[in-house]
Design a protein around this motif. Sequence first.
Motif, PDB file in Angstrom:
ATOM      1  N   TYR A  75       0.717  -1.103   0.073  1.00 40.67           N
ATOM      2  CA  TYR A  75      -0.113  -0.044   0.028  1.00 40.67           C
ATOM      3  C   TYR A  75       0.843   1.119   0.078  1.00 40.67           C
ATOM      4  N   LEU A  76       1.959   1.184   0.673  1.00 44.88           N
ATOM      5  CA  LEU A  76       2.980   2.303   0.826  1.00 44.88           C
ATOM      6  C   LEU A  76       4.302   1.956   0.439  1.00 44.88           C
ATOM      7  N   VAL A  77       4.984   3.134   0.175  1.00 45.16           N
ATOM      8  CA  VAL A  77       6.262   3.179  -0.447  1.00 45.16           C
ATOM      9  C   VAL A  77       6.998   4.295   0.320  1.00 45.16           C
ATOM     10  N   ALA A  78       8.191   4.241   1.042  1.00 48.58           N
ATOM     11  CA  ALA A  78       9.050   5.151   1.486  1.00 48.58           C
ATOM     12  C   ALA A  78       9.955   5.623   0.391  1.00 48.58           C
ATOM     13  N   ARG A  79      10.217   6.947   0.161  1.00 47.08           N
ATOM     14  CA  ARG A  79      11.259   7.367  -0.668  1.00 47.08           C
ATOM     15  C   ARG A  79      12.229   8.470  -0.061  1.00 47.08           C
ATOM     16  N   ARG A  80      13.285   8.422  -0.331  1.00 47.82           N
ATOM     17  CA  ARG A  80      14.141   9.304   0.455  1.00 47.82           C
ATOM     18  C   ARG A  80      14.381  10.688  -0.335  1.00 47.82           C
ATOM     19  N   GLY A  81      15.112  11.653   0.299  1.00 53.53           N
ATOM     20  CA  GLY A  81      15.429  12.716  -0.496  1.00 53.53           C
ATOM     21  C   GLY A  81      14.738  13.826  -0.202  1.00 53.53           C
ATOM     22  N   LEU A  83      12.536  15.319  -1.661  1.00 55.33           N
ATOM     23  CA  LEU A  83      10.955  15.376  -2.195  1.00 55.33           C
ATOM     24  C   LEU A  83      10.621  14.037  -1.500  1.00 55.33           C
ATOM     25  N   GLY A  84      11.332  13.476  -0.721  1.00 53.36           N
ATOM     26  CA  GLY A  84      10.856  12.057  -0.295  1.00 53.36           C
ATOM     27  C   GLY A  84       9.672  11.913   0.891  1.00 53.36           C
ATOM     28  N   GLY A  85       9.568  10.904   1.321  1.00 55.05           N
ATOM     29  CA  GLY A  85       8.443  10.777   2.335  1.00 55.05           C
ATOM     30  C   GLY A  85       7.869   9.285   2.011  1.00 55.05           C
ATOM     31  N   THR A  86       6.472   9.351   2.734  1.00 59.67           N
ATOM     32  CA  THR A  86       5.739   7.984   2.667  1.00 59.67           C
ATOM     33  C   THR A  86       4.643   8.160   1.688  1.00 59.67           C
ATOM     34  N   PHE A  87       4.518   7.402   0.590  1.00 57.26           N
ATOM     35  CA  PHE A  87       3.488   7.727  -0.515  1.00 57.26           C
ATOM     36  C   PHE A  87       2.642   6.352  -0.478  1.00 57.26           C
ATOM     37  N   VAL A  88       1.278   6.489  -1.260  1.00 56.12           N
ATOM     38  CA  VAL A  88       0.654   5.683  -1.518  1.00 56.12           C
ATOM     39  C   VAL A  88       0.963   4.954  -2.990  1.00 56.12           C
ATOM     40  N   THR A  89       1.236   3.517  -3.089  1.00 56.11           N
ATOM     41  CA  THR A  89       1.712   3.037  -4.332  1.00 56.11           C
ATOM     42  C   THR A  89       0.512   3.002  -5.325  1.00 56.11           C
ATOM     43  N   GLU A  90       0.865   2.485  -6.554  1.00 58.24           N
ATOM     44  CA  GLU A  90      -0.216   2.460  -7.364  1.00 58.24           C
ATOM     45  C   GLU A  90      -1.092   1.195  -6.974  1.00 58.24           C
ATOM     46  N   LEU A  91      -1.044   0.531  -5.831  1.00 61.07           N
ATOM     47  CA  LEU A  91      -1.828  -0.465  -5.552  1.00 61.07           C
ATOM     48  C   LEU A  91      -2.132  -1.551  -6.426  1.00 61.07           C
ATOM     49  N   VAL A  92      -1.112  -2.049  -6.922  1.00 61.08           N
ATOM     50  CA  VAL A  92      -0.881  -3.292  -7.891  1.00 61.08           C
ATOM     51  C   VAL A  92      -1.417  -4.540  -7.019  1.00 61.08           C
ATOM     52  N   GLU A  93      -0.389  -4.643  -6.100  1.00 58.79           N
ATOM     53  CA  GLU A  93      -0.624  -5.954  -5.441  1.00 58.79           C
ATOM     54  C   GLU A  93      -1.770  -5.880  -4.511  1.00 58.79           C
ATOM     55  N   PRO A  94      -2.440  -4.903  -3.810  1.00 54.63           N
ATOM     56  CA  PRO A  94      -3.420  -4.989  -2.974  1.00 54.63           C
ATOM     57  C   PRO A  94      -4.709  -5.116  -3.950  1.00 54.63           C
ATOM     58  N   ARG A  95      -4.682  -4.359  -5.204  1.00 51.49           N
ATOM     59  CA  ARG A  95      -5.984  -4.768  -5.882  1.00 51.49           C
ATOM     60  C   ARG A  95      -5.763  -6.051  -6.496  1.00 51.49           C
ATOM     61  N   ARG A  96      -4.813  -6.600  -6.768  1.00 59.34           N
ATOM     62  CA  ARG A  96      -4.880  -8.168  -7.321  1.00 59.34           C
ATOM     63  C   ARG A  96      -5.244  -9.235  -6.067  1.00 59.34           C
ATOM     64  N   ARG A  97      -4.775  -8.820  -4.869  1.00 57.41           N
ATOM     65  CA  ARG A  97      -5.606  -9.734  -3.685  1.00 57.41           C
ATOM     66  C   ARG A  97      -6.745  -9.207  -3.642  1.00 57.41           C
ATOM     67  N   TRP A  98      -7.475  -8.309  -3.631  1.00 58.85           N
ATOM     68  CA  TRP A  98      -8.744  -7.756  -3.384  1.00 58.85           C
ATOM     69  C   TRP A  98      -9.589  -8.519  -4.393  1.00 58.85           C
ATOM     70  N   LEU A  99      -9.336  -8.405  -5.706  1.00 60.55           N
ATOM     71  CA  LEU A  99     -10.001  -8.904  -6.672  1.00 60.55           C
ATOM     72  C   LEU A  99     -10.152 -10.500  -6.767  1.00 60.55           C
ATOM     73  N   ARG A 100      -8.994 -11.040  -6.128  1.00 56.64           N
ATOM     74  CA  ARG A 100      -8.828 -12.670  -6.131  1.00 56.64           C
ATOM     75  C   ARG A 100      -9.942 -13.124  -4.887  1.00 56.64           C
ATOM     76  N   LEU A 101      -9.622 -12.445  -3.910  1.00 57.55           N
ATOM     77  CA  LEU A 101     -10.682 -12.755  -2.579  1.00 57.55           C
ATOM     78  C   LEU A 101     -11.951 -12.695  -2.776  1.00 57.55           C
ATOM     79  N   MET A 102     -12.374 -11.419  -3.507  1.00 54.72           N
ATOM     80  CA  MET A 102     -13.883 -11.090  -3.657  1.00 54.72           C
ATOM     81  C   MET A 102     -14.485 -12.261  -4.700  1.00 54.72           C
ATOM     82  N   ARG A 103     -13.697 -12.587  -5.758  1.00 53.11           N
ATOM     83  CA  ARG A 103     -13.997 -13.578  -6.721  1.00 53.11           C
ATOM     84  C   ARG A 103     -14.283 -14.910  -6.185  1.00 53.11           C
ATOM     85  N   GLU A 104     -13.628 -15.096  -5.128  1.00 52.95           N
ATOM     86  CA  GLU A 104     -13.654 -16.347  -4.572  1.00 52.95           C
ATOM     87  C   GLU A 104     -14.665 -16.623  -3.525  1.00 52.95           C
TER      88      GLU A 104
END
Length: 255
Positions: A75-81, A83-104
């Motif tokens: 869900y999150l990624v930490a970036r240094r520098g 302009l760094g900080g803690t950011f929300v990712t593109e959510l590829v893996e959480p979305r994949r898990r959600w789709l799989r669980l809901m279909r099942e």
Amino acid sequence: MPGADRPVASGSVDLPPALMPTTPQVITERIRGLIHRGELGPGDRLPPERALADQLSVARVSLREALAQLQHEGYLVARRGALGGTFVTELVEPRRRWLRLMRENLADLEDIIEYRIAVEAHTVGLAARRRDEADLRAIEDAVRRMPGVTGVLSFRAADSAFHRALAAAARSPRLAAAIDEVRGQLFLPADALVYPPDIEHSLSDHGRIAAAVRDGAADRAATAMREHIESTWDWLRHALTTPDAAGVADQAAGT
């Protein structure tokens, strides 16, 4: 571009102090819920750790553990520098898990929808009885945001603002927390589905609900909310079970 269709969180997350123990697991669920409800989206930056801990009224060590768990879950990624900080990712893996669980287990998703109907229909009835002029202005402002949305992320943010304004008008912090909880369980990756949300239909539903609350018509407001959530369930079930929609969702989720 991540977060391009709405403003990036600039230093605060609009969360009340917890009504429950502030363990790392609870903090994880609260931030995950913000993302699932669309109040935080891809590219959004969280406030600095100290500021976020103060805002959530939690210990920094517990917050740090929760953020680490959310990074592990994708869900999150930490970036240094600079302009760094803690950011929300593109959510590829959480979305994949959600789709799989809901279909099942569509029965589990239907149970979440039924719980949401029970909580939100009762809450909007209370809102119709208890709202004041400030509440009505907040609700109308949220309704007016919907026609101006420019993408799925801004649609989800506007939809969440509407439901939270109704919850605030009900004057029940526990019901408001329950609504946040159940909406947080509905991670709707609508941008990954071939059948996107019908904004005009949602706007019409929101208008009917807002009008009933404004008129003080508790039963009418509850009925309108129930029909609104049921139509969302019909759309979501179709999107998850229709082969074309499922294929697009899988491709977008990287499966």
